[in-house]
Design a protein around this motif. Structure first.
Motif, mmCIF file in Angstrom:
data_model
loop_
_atom_site.group_PDB
_atom_site.id
_atom_site.type_symbol
_atom_site.label_atom_id
_atom_site.label_comp_id
_atom_site.label_asym_id
_atom_site.label_seq_id
_atom_site.Cartn_x
_atom_site.Cartn_y
_atom_site.Cartn_z
ATOM 1 N N GLY A 52 -9.399 -3.202 20.724
ATOM 2 C CA GLY A 52 -10.114 -4.458 20.917
ATOM 3 C C GLY A 52 -9.839 -5.433 19.787
ATOM 4 O O GLY A 52 -9.571 -6.617 20.030
ATOM 5 N N TRP A 53 -9.851 -4.937 18.564
ATOM 6 C CA TRP A 53 -9.617 -5.817 17.401
ATOM 7 C C TRP A 53 -8.186 -6.339 17.399
ATOM 8 O O TRP A 53 -7.926 -7.473 17.027
ATOM 9 C CB TRP A 53 -9.894 -5.046 16.117
ATOM 10 C CG TRP A 53 -9.890 -5.896 14.892
ATOM 11 C CD1 TRP A 53 -10.956 -6.556 14.362
ATOM 12 C CD2 TRP A 53 -8.776 -6.179 14.039
ATOM 13 N NE1 TRP A 53 -10.570 -7.232 13.218
ATOM 14 C CE2 TRP A 53 -9.239 -7.021 13.000
ATOM 15 C CE3 TRP A 53 -7.424 -5.801 14.045
ATOM 16 C CZ2 TRP A 53 -8.403 -7.493 11.982
ATOM 17 C CZ3 TRP A 53 -6.597 -6.273 13.046
ATOM 18 C CH2 TRP A 53 -7.084 -7.111 12.028
ATOM 19 N N MET A 54 -7.251 -5.482 17.850
ATOM 20 C CA MET A 54 -5.844 -5.876 17.797
ATOM 21 C C MET A 54 -5.431 -6.737 18.995
ATOM 22 O O MET A 54 -4.301 -7.213 19.055
ATOM 23 C CB MET A 54 -4.950 -4.631 17.684
ATOM 24 C CG MET A 54 -5.125 -3.941 16.328
ATOM 25 S SD MET A 54 -4.127 -2.477 16.090
ATOM 26 C CE MET A 54 -2.557 -3.172 15.592
ATOM 27 N N THR A 479 -8.227 -15.948 13.694
ATOM 28 C CA THR A 479 -8.926 -15.910 14.980
ATOM 29 C C THR A 479 -10.281 -16.607 14.828
ATOM 30 O O THR A 479 -10.668 -16.999 13.733
ATOM 31 C CB THR A 479 -9.197 -14.460 15.457
ATOM 32 O OG1 THR A 479 -10.188 -13.893 14.607
ATOM 33 C CG2 THR A 479 -7.958 -13.609 15.409
ATOM 34 N N THR A 480 -10.987 -16.738 15.935
ATOM 35 C CA THR A 480 -12.324 -17.325 15.861
ATOM 36 C C THR A 480 -13.368 -16.229 15.879
ATOM 37 O O THR A 480 -14.518 -16.444 16.225
ATOM 38 C CB THR A 480 -12.559 -18.250 17.071
ATOM 39 O OG1 THR A 480 -12.246 -17.500 18.249
ATOM 40 C CG2 THR A 480 -11.708 -19.486 16.995
ATOM 41 N N GLN A 485 -18.460 -15.364 12.418
ATOM 42 C CA GLN A 485 -18.839 -15.577 13.815
ATOM 43 C C GLN A 485 -19.281 -14.287 14.498
ATOM 44 O O GLN A 485 -20.195 -14.292 15.307
ATOM 45 C CB GLN A 485 -17.674 -16.185 14.621
ATOM 46 C CG GLN A 485 -17.353 -17.610 14.257
ATOM 47 C CD GLN A 485 -16.148 -17.681 13.331
ATOM 48 O OE1 GLN A 485 -15.757 -16.700 12.706
ATOM 49 N NE2 GLN A 485 -15.557 -18.866 13.217
ATOM 50 N N SER A 486 -18.581 -13.166 14.176
ATOM 51 C CA SER A 486 -18.847 -11.934 14.937
ATOM 52 C C SER A 486 -20.230 -11.365 14.626
ATOM 53 O O SER A 486 -20.894 -10.834 15.510
ATOM 54 C CB SER A 486 -17.770 -10.892 14.663
ATOM 55 O OG SER A 486 -17.748 -10.515 13.307
ATOM 56 N N ALA A 495 -17.145 -7.094 14.224
ATOM 57 C CA ALA A 495 -17.962 -6.960 13.014
ATOM 58 C C ALA A 495 -17.806 -5.552 12.433
ATOM 59 O O ALA A 495 -17.591 -5.387 11.226
ATOM 60 C CB ALA A 495 -19.416 -7.246 13.343
ATOM 61 N N GLY A 496 -17.878 -4.538 13.304
ATOM 62 C CA GLY A 496 -17.765 -3.156 12.836
ATOM 63 C C GLY A 496 -16.418 -2.893 12.189
ATOM 64 O O GLY A 496 -16.337 -2.267 11.130
#
Lengths: 534, 96
Positions: A52-54, A479-480, A485-486, A495-496
């Motif tokens: 997801g992060w990538m 990124t946004t 923001q997260s 965030a994690g």
């Protein structure tokens, strides 16, 4: 009686000593491979979150809307017409993969990346997602390695895991005071402290190590022990056919007929599976009169058997007859072991516990590898000029213990830095990992052979801290979905991930600082001693 | 919530097991406790670990709970070890 006791004592000593020898060498030789397996395997517990992060272009939505399914139907109809087979992969509930469509034309090789489309699960719009192997690569690397044939890698990993089992058992025998020293961790005492740290990280998480090593070997069962299959079946295919569900294979008829829409397939699946969704849908000969649809179920809860795979006729959506999978005791035991190893059933509470246990394993192997050097440094003939083996181990220690995490940091940084439309982008992310890792290895060897290994440790720890701290920073810049923001948005994958990177950076920084200060201290004492003797 | 109620008895259990050991009584209290009291501490410590297993099993299912229990055992032991390692700091804090 006293004589008997003395004899018993000697025998005990002999056993313990031979076990200590075994533990040292069975631990050291495959130690670097084991370390790498632990590092990447621990990361694999968060495979989908890393995915997801990538892939920051994907939204965090994982439920598929009817609109997205209709869009998927349209894409398949327009672009996969006349294909040999098409596949629909539903988004993983933990995130990191949109609604993915792929297809294979006639005479096309399997696993090609050309015919792949990712749709947004909510809107159904085609998502422009950067090419990356994501967390999947970290997961695969922990048993398939890279740049080498998979079968060789698996054999190597299996041998290392077998050695790990031997090392665990011989370690328990060697560790004389496993219970009286249970809570002992004394710092600042040189070799004693390293031994304490190695013992503590091994004993406290021992059940996990036994479980993960044994079940890890069980996942590679047919690689390690193919004989039962070889004795009972003419080949692997025959085994799979009798063991797993299968539908009769049907040739394409050449007569075009519309395949039922995805919503229809999913409704049929839910009807037969008490509302459970398919995770993967295979469509053989889409748009043909003889289309076969295969629906693979979600895994059931742990201890609940998962539903059977379903086969549907393409034009009518009617259930096709199929053989049922064999469900025996051995099969169930094997499945439970694989489930335990992969931990797909774990919620976030348990997932973090498993990941922390994995980090314990990382610490155990790392302290064990370091202990080999610490123990021998004291006994060196001339500490300023250690023998070749000592320098080799020291170089490998620096190169692997810090090289692997530095490589992973580089992998994440490359994901944000490499241009979007670079050719072979996903491969270059992986190459970045190994370029940095190779650099650390070279640097470690250079320092070890110049007898300045202590400096290499401080340098590489500091560099690790810097690179891991750079990951969330670069994410915020490109990124946004940075921490700013997260966190307020409750975007927990981002965030994690970013907070974990900061925690790792903090850990490396702390270690670098401790080591730098410790190295600075003995100097005045040595000078004082020299002055005293002079 | 079940996780919390598994974690707490694990932590407390290991703390009691630590305090049941003569060597660590010397560390913390500068004296040794009577043998029967140490035995009581040890039995209670193990009993708490068993209670944690039952809570985990009832709350999370026996299969899932057993895995979670092993995890919390490790965390409980690791936290107790951390406290033991930072004993001087904790004692100074308490004295203040």
């Amino acid at each position: 009686m006293t004589q008997g006791q003395a004899k018993q004592g000697r025998k005990d000593q002999g056993l313990r000593q031979s076990m200590a020898w075994l533990h040292t060498w069975v631990g050291l030789l495959p130690g670097w491979v084991l370390y790498v397996i632990f590092v990447f395997g621990t990361a694999a517990f968060f495979q989908h979150e890393i995915d997801g992060w990538m892939r920051p272009e994907l939204s965090s939505e994982t439920r598929v809307s009817p609109r997205a399914l209709a869009a998927a139907d349209a894409v398949l109809k327009a672009r996969a017409g006349g294909a040999e087979s098409a596949f629909v992969s539903m988004p993983d509930p933990r995130g990191g993969s949109g609604l993915e469509l792929s297809w294979r034309m006639k005479d096309e090789k399997r696993g090609g990346d050309g015919n792949r489309v990712i749709l947004d699960p909510a809107t159904g719009e085609e998502a422009q997602v950067r090419a990356t192997k994501g967390g999947y690569f970290l997961y695969r690397f922990h048993f398939d390695l890279h740049y080498m044939p998979v079968m060789w890698a698996r054999m190597l990993v299996s041998i290392a895991a077998l050695a790990m089992l031997v090392a665990i058992l011989s370690g328990v025998v060697t560790h004389k005071k496993i219970f009286t020293d249970f809570f002992m961790l004394r710092f600042g005492k040189g070799q004693r402290s390293w031994l304490d740290a190695h013992n503590a990280s091994a004993v406290l998480v021992l059940p996990f190590y036994l479980m993960i090593t044994y079940t890890g070997l069980a996942t590679l069962l047919f690689t390690l022990m193919p004989w039962a299959l070889a004795a009972n079946f003419p080949d692997r295919q025959a085994f799979y056919k009798t063991t797993f569900a299968a539908a009769p294979e049907r040739e394409a008829s050449g007569r075009p007929a519309a395949t039922i829409p995805l919503t229809g397939m999913i409704a049929t699946a839910q009807q037969h599976w008490d509302g459970a969704l398919p995770t993967y849908i295979g469509i053989d000969h889409p748009g043909d009169g003889n289309t076969t649809i295969t629906l693979y179920p979600e895994q059931g809860g742990w201890g609940h058997p998962s539903h059977n795979t379903l086969y549907l006729d393409g034009p009518t959506g009617a259930l096709l007859p199929s053989t049922q999978p064999v469900k025996g005791g051995a099969q169930a035991t094997w499945r439970a072991m694989i489930d335990l190893h992969t931990a797909w059933f774990a919620g976030y509470g348990l997932r973090w516990l498993l990941a922390l246990s994995g980090l314990g394993g990382v610490a155990m192997v790392a302290t064990g590898l370091c202990l080999w050097c610490v123990k021998r440094r004291a006994r060196l003939h001339d500490p300023a000029r250690p023998h070749f083996g000592f320098r080799l181990v020291e170089g490998l220690n620096i190169g692997c213990i810090l090289g692997a995490p530095l490589g992973i940091a580089a992998y994440f940084l490359a994901n944000r830095l490499l241009p979007f439309d670079l050719a072979d982008r996903a491969a270059w992310e992986i190459n970045s990992l190994f370029i940095v890792w190779g650099g650390v290895l070279v640097w470690g060897f250079a320092r070890a052979f110049a007898c300045t290994a202590a400096r290499a440790w401080v340098e590489m720890l500091a560099l690790s801290a810097a690179l891991f701290a750079a990951v969330p920073l670069l994410n915020a810049l490109t990124t946004t979905r940075g921490l700013g923001q997260s966190l307020p948005a409750g975007d927990w994958i981002f965030a994690g991930f970013d907070l974990s990177m900061l925690a790792l950076a903090g850990g490396f920084a702390l270690a670098a600082r401790k080591l730098a200060l410790r190295k600075a201290r003995p100097a005045p004492r040595q000078r004082a001693r020299r002055e005293a003797t002079a | 919530m079940t996780h919390l109620f598994t974690a707490l008895p694990c932590l407390l259990g290991f703390a009691l097991l630590l305090s049941a050991m003569a060597r660590h009584q010397q560390d913390w209290l500068k004296r040794k406790l009577p043998a029967h009291f140490s035995r009581l501490l040890r039995i209670t410590g193990f009993a708490l670990l068993a209670v944690a297993f039952i809570i985990a099993g009832l709350g999370l299912g026996w299969a899932y709970g057993a895995v979670a229990w092993c995890g919390w055992l490790s965390v409980g032991a690791a936290l107790t070890l951390t406290a033991q390692t930072n004993r001087e700091r904790i004692l100074t804090l308490l004295r203040r």
